[in-house]
Scaffold this motif. Structure first.
Motif, PDB file in Angstrom:
ATOM      1  N   VAL A   1       0.761  -1.075  -0.037  1.00 47.26           N
ATOM      2  CA  VAL A   1       0.037  -0.095  -0.066  1.00 47.26           C
ATOM      3  C   VAL A   1       0.948   1.180   0.077  1.00 47.26           C
ATOM      4  O   VAL A   1       2.028   1.342   0.501  1.00 47.26           O
ATOM      5  CB  VAL A   1      -0.911  -0.156   1.455  1.00 47.26           C
ATOM      6  CG1 VAL A   1      -0.117   0.120   2.450  1.00 47.26           C
ATOM      7  CG2 VAL A   1      -1.920   1.203   1.060  1.00 47.26           C
TER       8      VAL A   1
ATOM      9  N   ARG B   1       1.272  -4.166   3.473  1.00 46.78           N
ATOM     10  CA  ARG B   1      -0.103  -4.195   3.976  1.00 46.78           C
ATOM     11  C   ARG B   1      -0.300  -5.079   5.197  1.00 46.78           C
ATOM     12  O   ARG B   1      -0.765  -4.466   6.331  1.00 46.78           O
ATOM     13  CB  ARG B   1      -0.909  -4.782   3.051  1.00 46.78           C
ATOM     14  CG  ARG B   1      -2.405  -4.416   3.282  1.00 46.78           C
ATOM     15  CD  ARG B   1      -3.491  -4.647   2.125  1.00 46.78           C
ATOM     16  NE  ARG B   1      -3.179  -4.200   0.942  1.00 46.78           N
ATOM     17  CZ  ARG B   1      -3.583  -3.065   0.260  1.00 46.78           C
ATOM     18  NH1 ARG B   1      -4.527  -2.423   1.111  1.00 46.78           N
ATOM     19  NH2 ARG B   1      -3.185  -2.638  -0.787  1.00 46.78           N
TER      20      ARG B   1
ATOM     21  N   PRO C   1      -4.712  -0.153   6.751  1.00 47.56           N
ATOM     22  CA  PRO C   1      -3.816   0.452   5.642  1.00 47.56           C
ATOM     23  C   PRO C   1      -4.416   1.411   4.871  1.00 47.56           C
ATOM     24  O   PRO C   1      -3.759   2.433   4.449  1.00 47.56           O
ATOM     25  CB  PRO C   1      -3.341  -0.907   5.043  1.00 47.56           C
ATOM     26  CG  PRO C   1      -3.957  -2.043   5.948  1.00 47.56           C
ATOM     27  CD  PRO C   1      -4.913  -1.388   6.569  1.00 47.56           C
ATOM     28  N   GLU C   2      -5.775   1.266   4.571  1.00 48.48           N
ATOM     29  CA  GLU C   2      -6.219   2.219   3.314  1.00 48.48           C
ATOM     30  C   GLU C   2      -6.459   3.695   4.169  1.00 48.48           C
ATOM     31  O   GLU C   2      -6.640   4.594   3.070  1.00 48.48           O
ATOM     32  CB  GLU C   2      -7.782   1.789   3.172  1.00 48.48           C
ATOM     33  CG  GLU C   2      -7.508   0.303   2.597  1.00 48.48           C
ATOM     34  CD  GLU C   2      -6.569   0.298   1.574  1.00 48.48           C
ATOM     35  OE1 GLU C   2      -6.612   1.014   0.662  1.00 48.48           O
ATOM     36  OE2 GLU C   2      -6.200  -0.899   1.446  1.00 48.48           O
TER      37      GLU C   2
END
Length: 237
Positions: free
Chosen positions: A97, A127, A137-138
């Protein structure tokens, strides 16, 4: 007859409007819902009156395939640009990511003015590494700490991974706070009378806590919880 849209005030605003039109969403319903903001907030982004957060920009990428480099700089392709193609060509696409890195330096001291809140670049992390930290993670981003008030927990110049999905302030945790025009990294402490104290770990330096009562809540917003501190080996003091 619909009112004509005013010209965007910033290049980012123009690119956001171009992307929405490319998606075919004249009323902003689809895009606003996908990136998690109201239609009025989306219109403000596209006029250049306000700027989207890191999590919103990531939603443009994850939901519509928008290339983050193109969004931030205008370079490359609108969707499926060079940066995404590089990742897509790797067998570890689901394991990596790219976290937005902000030039705004969060003060681990008395507070620095937040001049530029737009991402200045990206840093790739695993991630699984972020998940093992307990982070989403996002919703993570990177800040740089300045000052010695959080020493030895956070030394001057440390890079911080912050999770913007964790905005509920728990006692004893360290957070990125925005206090009026300042960006701070402080430990949160709740007192028995319901007051929030933003405290420093470097007690020997004599930094006083900043105390927030109910009538000061409007001055404070939580950027996210600090999940990881990265720094070079520290000298012996």
């Amino acid at each position: 007859m619909a009112r004509p849209e005013s010209d965007p005030k910033t290049p980012l605003a123009a690119r956001l409007r171009t992307l929405r039109r490319e998606i075919g969403d004249p009323d902003r319903d689809v895009v606003a819902k996908a990136v998690g903001v109201s239609k009025s907030a989306l219109a403000s982004y596209e006029r250049g009156e306000s700027e989207p957060t890191a999590s919103v920009l990531r939603a443009y990428s994850s939901e519509f395939g928008a290339d983050l480099v193109w969004l931030l700089t205008g370079d490359g392709a609108m969707r499926g640009g060079a940066a995404q193609q590089l990742v897509a060509g790797s067998s570890s696409i689901g394991d990596i990511v790219r976290l937005p890195r902000f030039d705004a330096k969060a003060s681990a001291g008395n507070g620095l003015i937040a001049v530029d809140q737009m991402p200045a670049g990206e840093v790739a992390f695993g991630r699984e590494f972020l998940r093992n930290l307990g982070a989403n993670p996002e919703y993570c981003y990177i800040l740089e700490a300045r000052g010695d008030s959080m020493w030895p927990t956070i030394p001057d110049g440390a890079l911080l991974i912050v999770d913007s999905s964790k905005t509920e302030v728990d006692d004893g945790r360290i957070y990125h706070f925005n206090v009026m025009d300042k960006v701070l990294v402080k430990r949160a402490r709740w007192s028995m009378d319901g007051k929030l104290h933003l405290t420093s770990d470097n007690q020997a330096a004599g930094y006083p806590p900043e105390v927030f009562t109910a009538d000061r809540v409007h001055e404070l917003s939580v950027g996210g919880r600090v999940m990881f501190t990265g720094h070079a080996p520290m000298p012996v003091r």
